[in-house]
Design a protein around this motif. Structure first.
Motif, PDB file in Angstrom:
ATOM      1  N   ALA A 227      35.722  56.190  40.048  1.00  0.00           N
ATOM      2  CA  ALA A 227      35.957  55.134  39.688  1.00  0.00           C
ATOM      3  C   ALA A 227      36.426  54.259  38.841  1.00  0.00           C
ATOM      4  CB  ALA A 227      34.329  54.045  40.470  1.00  0.00           C
ATOM      5  N   ASP A 228      35.778  55.473  37.851  1.00  0.00           N
ATOM      6  CA  ASP A 228      36.832  55.725  36.201  1.00  0.00           C
ATOM      7  C   ASP A 228      38.246  56.325  36.021  1.00  0.00           C
ATOM      8  OD1 ASP A 228      34.095  55.290  35.345  1.00  0.00           O
ATOM      9  OD2 ASP A 228      33.433  56.660  34.776  1.00  0.00           O
ATOM     10  N   TRP A 229      38.287  57.255  36.932  1.00  0.00           N
ATOM     11  CA  TRP A 229      40.173  57.405  37.130  1.00  0.00           C
ATOM     12  C   TRP A 229      40.727  56.035  37.805  1.00  0.00           C
ATOM     13  CZ3 TRP A 229      42.127  60.075  42.212  1.00  0.00           C
ATOM     14  CH2 TRP A 229      43.177  60.371  41.598  1.00  0.00           C
ATOM     15  N   LEU A 230      39.868  55.556  39.667  1.00  0.00           N
ATOM     16  CA  LEU A 230      40.375  54.747  39.496  1.00  0.00           C
ATOM     17  C   LEU A 230      40.214  53.152  39.507  1.00  0.00           C
ATOM     18  CD1 LEU A 230      40.668  55.783  43.101  1.00  0.00           C
ATOM     19  CD2 LEU A 230      42.676  56.231  42.077  1.00  0.00           C
ATOM     20  N   ALA A 231      40.743  53.112  37.957  1.00  0.00           N
ATOM     21  CA  ALA A 231      40.129  51.652  37.913  1.00  0.00           C
ATOM     22  C   ALA A 231      40.297  49.927  38.371  1.00  0.00           C
ATOM     23  CB  ALA A 231      40.680  51.584  36.142  1.00  0.00           C
ATOM     24  N   GLY A 232      39.556  49.910  38.747  1.00  0.00           N
ATOM     25  CA  GLY A 232      38.961  48.464  39.648  1.00  0.00           C
ATOM     26  C   GLY A 232      39.408  48.722  40.925  1.00  0.00           C
ATOM     27  N   GLU A 233      39.252  49.925  40.882  1.00  0.00           N
ATOM     28  CA  GLU A 233      38.706  50.250  42.851  1.00  0.00           C
ATOM     29  C   GLU A 233      37.201  50.351  42.530  1.00  0.00           C
ATOM     30  OE1 GLU A 233      41.076  49.359  44.483  1.00  0.00           O
ATOM     31  OE2 GLU A 233      43.289  50.058  43.427  1.00  0.00           O
ATOM     32  N   ARG A 234      37.266  50.030  44.369  1.00  0.00           N
ATOM     33  CA  ARG A 234      35.970  50.162  44.560  1.00  0.00           C
ATOM     34  C   ARG A 234      35.494  51.212  45.745  1.00  0.00           C
ATOM     35  NH1 ARG A 234      34.879  44.343  47.228  1.00  0.00           N
ATOM     36  NH2 ARG A 234      37.298  44.778  48.014  1.00  0.00           N
ATOM     37  N   ALA A 249      25.750  56.791  47.607  1.00  0.00           N
ATOM     38  CA  ALA A 249      25.855  56.629  46.468  1.00  0.00           C
ATOM     39  C   ALA A 249      26.642  55.427  46.184  1.00  0.00           C
ATOM     40  CB  ALA A 249      25.780  57.589  45.257  1.00  0.00           C
ATOM     41  N   THR A 250      26.833  54.604  45.224  1.00  0.00           N
ATOM     42  CA  THR A 250      28.088  53.292  44.391  1.00  0.00           C
ATOM     43  C   THR A 250      28.487  53.496  43.637  1.00  0.00           C
ATOM     44  OG1 THR A 250      26.172  52.169  44.647  1.00  0.00           O
ATOM     45  CG2 THR A 250      27.293  52.073  47.403  1.00  0.00           C
ATOM     46  N   ALA A 251      29.365  53.286  43.418  1.00  0.00           N
ATOM     47  CA  ALA A 251      29.737  53.317  41.592  1.00  0.00           C
ATOM     48  C   ALA A 251      29.178  52.480  41.232  1.00  0.00           C
ATOM     49  CB  ALA A 251      31.326  53.288  41.541  1.00  0.00           C
ATOM     50  N   SER A 252      29.106  52.108  39.569  1.00  0.00           N
ATOM     51  CA  SER A 252      29.123  50.697  39.237  1.00  0.00           C
ATOM     52  C   SER A 252      29.612  49.795  39.370  1.00  0.00           C
ATOM     53  CB  SER A 252      28.658  51.508  37.454  1.00  0.00           C
ATOM     54  OG  SER A 252      28.366  50.067  36.423  1.00  0.00           O
ATOM     55  N   GLY A 253      28.794  48.565  39.774  1.00  0.00           N
ATOM     56  CA  GLY A 253      29.461  47.386  40.373  1.00  0.00           C
ATOM     57  C   GLY A 253      29.732  46.786  40.896  1.00  0.00           C
ATOM     58  N   VAL A 254      29.432  48.239  42.366  1.00  0.00           N
ATOM     59  CA  VAL A 254      29.718  47.715  43.506  1.00  0.00           C
ATOM     60  C   VAL A 254      27.849  47.621  44.515  1.00  0.00           C
ATOM     61  CG1 VAL A 254      30.331  48.951  45.739  1.00  0.00           C
ATOM     62  CG2 VAL A 254      31.704  49.654  43.697  1.00  0.00           C
ATOM     63  N   ASP A 255      28.013  46.509  45.493  1.00  0.00           N
ATOM     64  CA  ASP A 255      26.481  46.211  45.947  1.00  0.00           C
ATOM     65  C   ASP A 255      26.276  47.163  47.229  1.00  0.00           C
ATOM     66  OD1 ASP A 255      24.320  45.353  46.203  1.00  0.00           O
ATOM     67  OD2 ASP A 255      25.042  43.393  46.589  1.00  0.00           O
ATOM     68  N   ALA A 256      26.151  48.156  47.179  1.00  0.00           N
ATOM     69  CA  ALA A 256      25.662  48.939  48.669  1.00  0.00           C
ATOM     70  C   ALA A 256      24.997  47.578  49.364  1.00  0.00           C
ATOM     71  CB  ALA A 256      24.560  49.936  48.262  1.00  0.00           C
ATOM     72  N   ASP A 257      24.344  46.506  49.488  1.00  0.00           N
ATOM     73  CA  ASP A 257      24.359  45.535  50.079  1.00  0.00           C
ATOM     74  C   ASP A 257      25.219  44.586  50.740  1.00  0.00           C
ATOM     75  OD1 ASP A 257      21.498  46.703  50.128  1.00  0.00           O
ATOM     76  OD2 ASP A 257      21.302  44.961  48.344  1.00  0.00           O
ATOM     77  N   SER A 314      40.628  49.457  48.178  1.00  0.00           N
ATOM     78  CA  SER A 314      41.584  48.979  47.253  1.00  0.00           C
ATOM     79  C   SER A 314      41.659  47.475  48.338  1.00  0.00           C
ATOM     80  CB  SER A 314      43.043  49.842  46.984  1.00  0.00           C
ATOM     81  OG  SER A 314      43.109  48.985  46.229  1.00  0.00           O
ATOM     82  N   GLU A 315      42.059  46.375  47.146  1.00  0.00           N
ATOM     83  CA  GLU A 315      43.059  44.891  47.734  1.00  0.00           C
ATOM     84  C   GLU A 315      44.439  45.212  47.791  1.00  0.00           C
ATOM     85  OE1 GLU A 315      41.489  42.598  44.644  1.00  0.00           O
ATOM     86  OE2 GLU A 315      39.098  42.199  45.235  1.00  0.00           O
TER      87      GLU A 315
END
Length: 823
Positions: A227-234, A249-257, A314-315
């Protein structure tokens, strides 16, 4: 793109049960399953052990039923497992529906079915590797995507070519390209600095991955680094749970639910099964993909070993195409495309790794770390197993050492007991011999009793040497020839399982003695079995046979019996014969007092004379041993055999042809047979010394007649002899005792005369020997005469008639006037 993760690597499994035995047996059964990959199964019963080991194993098996007391700690085990898959191996009482509704349970197998352990191994393999049934579909889908992508790329290339090579715009294009080149150079310089910074951060994060020993921490570090390397991607990591890929396991800011689970038989699941990365350029163009998160236009999934997949959403469409690098805006992508086209035009190859390449590299590093951790866990498990095995071996060694000590002590006790028994046997005051039952060549036959040792008292009593007796048969040594019935009785006693007591008379250094022989067979004497020699075969059994001298006791018993009988006879005579004259005398005395008639004194005098005669008879009776106060039924064959062993019979044989039972005094009848046997055998020896032809081994026969029995000695030529005295003695003719005496005396006289008048020359040295022989014969003749008188006395005491007949080869005694007894 292809991931280098190996297919079906060895599994590390933790098997949890309520008891050590159940855990050990279950782990061993699971490890023996041959299907699937290699597996190392570690048994345990502790929740703490599960918590410390779960992060480094592939799967945890809970082998108890949650509804029982032993399975009540299921939730604790599930919490301790963390992100490690947990398979419930339970009875059917706890159904699959209940298992799926319980948090932390990833698989369910019934334990009460056929091949339950094999099903358990398949469930674990499926959780770790996926189904593998959709590989072909995934390959087809990937191939189709590749074709579409190639077509799309080709179209773009064509458009680019057309744009670049438009007619009439060459100058503008060149000018524009020159300007763009300058801008690109300027932009590239700034981008290079950002790339170097990202690479440094990526290397630092990779170093952190290498230090992870916990699986959950490794997955969290991997997703955070991505997540840190691909900034802005979930991005997140999904693992298999009940047939679906769910976020682990999810990156920071990603809601697992907010992330939708994906089926394992879909395109993303094919990534895990095939071990290859999968890229979706635009989810709107692919109906097979359900966007796991909202606003996702492109997806990239990279397998992490056989544990799960790393998913990046990615969006931006076509974010993970091969021409895209780590930049995120469209202008940069256009500049990059122009630079790529320029490089292609100049035939230069672009070796810059793409985003997918770097994601695969990170996942490969994570896979290597997981494999390292698993290898360490397997090594630790193997170390613990070896330590446990070492402890078991040490325990077994200690147990064997203790058993060896006990066996040694028992051997010492047995040796001491053996020595004690040998010392007691050697020092025993009674004559005793030790024998062994040695099995013969035929397994069905009786074992032969062989003498192995005798004590000092035996040697002193019987005068036989110990070394000479060893190895001899007990039956042959103990029983004289001619008594087969006695040998059979002894053989039975030697093989019996209990003590037997026999009576015998044997020759000792002081003469013939009566003994009571006790046979102690092997089965009733454990001490004799323990006291066998070290070189004794295992099949040999040892028994003991000892002698008790009953000669004095028997003589005393006979004297007491004779005295008792005499007293009984005296009492009978006093009552029957003395009392009557006394009563007569007393009656006539009373009559004289009343009448005064002197004639009655004559009657009284006669009564007194009768009393005098009776008193003399009583005196003679008290001094005699020939009173038969008591008789009993006696079998003549039994008494004859008992008498045979008390006489020096040499090589003669005894033959009992009759089972006659008569009424007699047993002691006196046995004495009679002893005397008769001596006489018939002594006659044959005297004839031999008289110089006649050698006499073969004699055979003494005891048989019955119409009114009695006979004892006869026959030689080899007895049937051819012309003298019929023997046949007369057997009942064919009446033989008077005086005539028989004259016949025997004549035979003896003739023998003596022939001995004196023999014409054989004699030297001076042989004359004294002949004189001594003559004196011996004279003494023998006197003894024989006394024996005959004693035989007549015993026969008279029984009321029998006796006849005696003899010649040079035969002699016979016949006893008549005897009634047989029916029992």
């Amino acid at each position: 793109m292809t991931n280098a993760t190996p297919r079906q690597r060895p599994q590390t499994i933790l098997y949890v049960a309520a008891s050590d035995d159940a855990a050990r047996d279950g782990a061993a059964a699971l490890q023996r399953v041959s299907s699937g990959p290699e597996r190392a199964v570690r048994p345990t019963t502790s929740v703490d052990r599960v918590e410390s080991w779960a992060a480094n194993v592939d799967c945890v098996v809970f082998a108890e039923t949650p509804t029982t007391p032993d399975g009540a700690h299921l939730l604790e085990v599930a919490d301790a497992c963390g992100q490690t898959p947990l398979v419930l191996f339970t009875e059917s009482g706890y159904g699959a529906t209940a298992a799926r509704s319980t948090d932390g349970i990833d698989g369910y197998v019934r334990r009460d079915t056929d091949d339950a352990v094999s099903h358990l191994a398949d469930e674990i393999t499926w959780l770790c590797y996926g189904s593998g049934s959709e590989t072909a579909d995934t390959s087809t889908h990937s191939t189709g995507e590749t074709a579409d992508t190639s077509t799309h790329s080709t179209g773009e290339t064509a458009d680019t070519s057309t744009s670049t090579h438009s007619t009439g715009e060459t100058a503008d294009t060149s000018t524009h390209s020159t300007g763009e080149t300058a801008d690109t150079s300027t932009h590239s310089t700034g981008e290079t600095d950002d790339t170097v910074a990202n690479d440094d951060a990526l290397l630092a994060g990779t170093a952190d991955l290498l230090t992870c020993r916990d699986r959950d921490r490794l997955l969290e570090s991997l997703v955070s680094l991505t997540a840190d390397w691909l900034a802005g991607e979930r991005c997140w990591i999904s693992t298999v749970n009940f047939g679906e890929l769910v976020p682990q396991a999810t990156a920071s800011g990603v809601d697992a639910d907010a992330i939708e689970s994906m089926p394992t038989n879909g395109p993303i699941g094919a990534t895990l099964r095939a071990g290859e990365s999968y890229v979706v350029s635009d989810v709107t163009d692919d109906a097979a993909i359900e966007p796991p998160v909202a606003d996702a236009r492109s997806l990239c999934s990279v397998p992490i070993d056989d544990l799960g997949v790393l998913v990046v959403a990615s969006e931006t469409p076509e974010r993970f195409e091969s021409g895209n690098s780590d930049a995120s805006d469209a202008g940069e992508r256009a500049d990059t495309a122009t630079a790529t086209a320029t490089a292609t035009a100049t035939d230069e190859t672009d070796t810059t790794p793409t985003t997918v390449d770097r994601l695969e590299s990170l996942c490969e590093i994570a896979t290597a770390v997981l494999e390292r951790n698993r290898a360490e866990a397997r090594l630790a498990a193997e170390r613990d197993r070896l330590e446990t095995a070492r402890d078991e071996v040490a325990s077994e060694r200690d147990r064997l050492a203790e058993e060896q000590t006990v066996i040694g002590e028992a051997a010492e006790q047995l040796a001491a007991e053996r020595d004690r028994f040998r010392a007691a046997f050697a020092a025993a005051p009674l004559p005793a011999l030790r024998y062994e039952l040695e099995a013969g060549p035929e397994t069905d036959g009786d074992a032969e009793a062989v003498i192995t040792d005798v004590n000092a008292a035996f040697e002193t009593t019987f005068g036989d040497n110990r070394e000479a007796l060893r190895g001899r048969s007990v039956q042959e040594y103990t029983i004289p020839s001619g008594l087969s019935e006695r040998a059979t009785a002894l053989t039975t006693a030697l093989h019996a399982g209990e003590r037997r007591v026999l009576e015998c008379r044997r020759e000792t250094v002081v003469g013939v003695r009566e003994f009571e022989v006790t046979v102690v067979p092997p089965d009733s004497n454990s001490e004799t079995r323990q006291a066998t020699d070290e070189n004794t075969p295992a099949s040999a059994q040892t028994g003991v046979l000892y002698y008790v001298d009953r000669s004095e006791q028997s003589e005393t018993e006979r004297e007491l019996t004779a005295t008792r009988r005499r007293l009984d006879a005296i009492a009978t005579m006093l009552e029957d014969e003395v009392q009557t004259p006394l009563n007569v005398a007393r009656g006539y005395l009373e009559l004289v007092e009343k009448t005064g008639d002197a004639e009655h004194f004559e009657v009284i005098d006669d009564a007194h004379l009768q009393l005098t005669d009776h008193v003399e008879s009583l005196y003679d009776l008290a001094a005699s041993d020939d009173v038969l106060a008591e008789t009993e039924p006696v079998a003549i064959h039994d008494v004859a055999r008992r008498a045979w062993i008390t006489v020096d019979t040499g090589t003669a044989a005894l033959n009992t042809e009759s089972t006659l039972v008569l009424e007699a005094d047993r002691t006196r009848l046995r004495e009679l047979f002893e005397l008769v046997i001596r006489l018939v055998l002594a006659d044959s020896r005297m004839v031999d010394r008289a110089g006649n032809r050698p006499t073969p081994a004699a055979r003494v026969t005891v048989g019955a007649t119409d009114d009695g029995f006979y004892v006869a000695r026959d030689g080899s030529s007895a049937t051819s002899a012309g003298d019929d005295s023997v046949s007369e003695a057997r009942g064919e003719g009446k033989v008077d005792s005086s005539v028989a005496d004259e016949t025997a005396a004549a035979a003896n006289a003739d023998a003596q005369s022939e001995s004196v008048s023999a014409p054989t020359p004699q030297s001076a040295e042989t004359e004294p020997q002949l004189a001594a022989s003559a004196e011996t014969d004279a003494e023998t003749a006197d003894d024989l005469e006394g024996a005959r008188e004693r035989i007549e006395q015993i026969a008279d005491a029984h009321g029998w008639d006796v006849g005696i007949a003899a010649d040079n080869e035969r002699s016979a005694f016949a006893f008549r006037g005897i009634d047989s007894v029916e029992l």
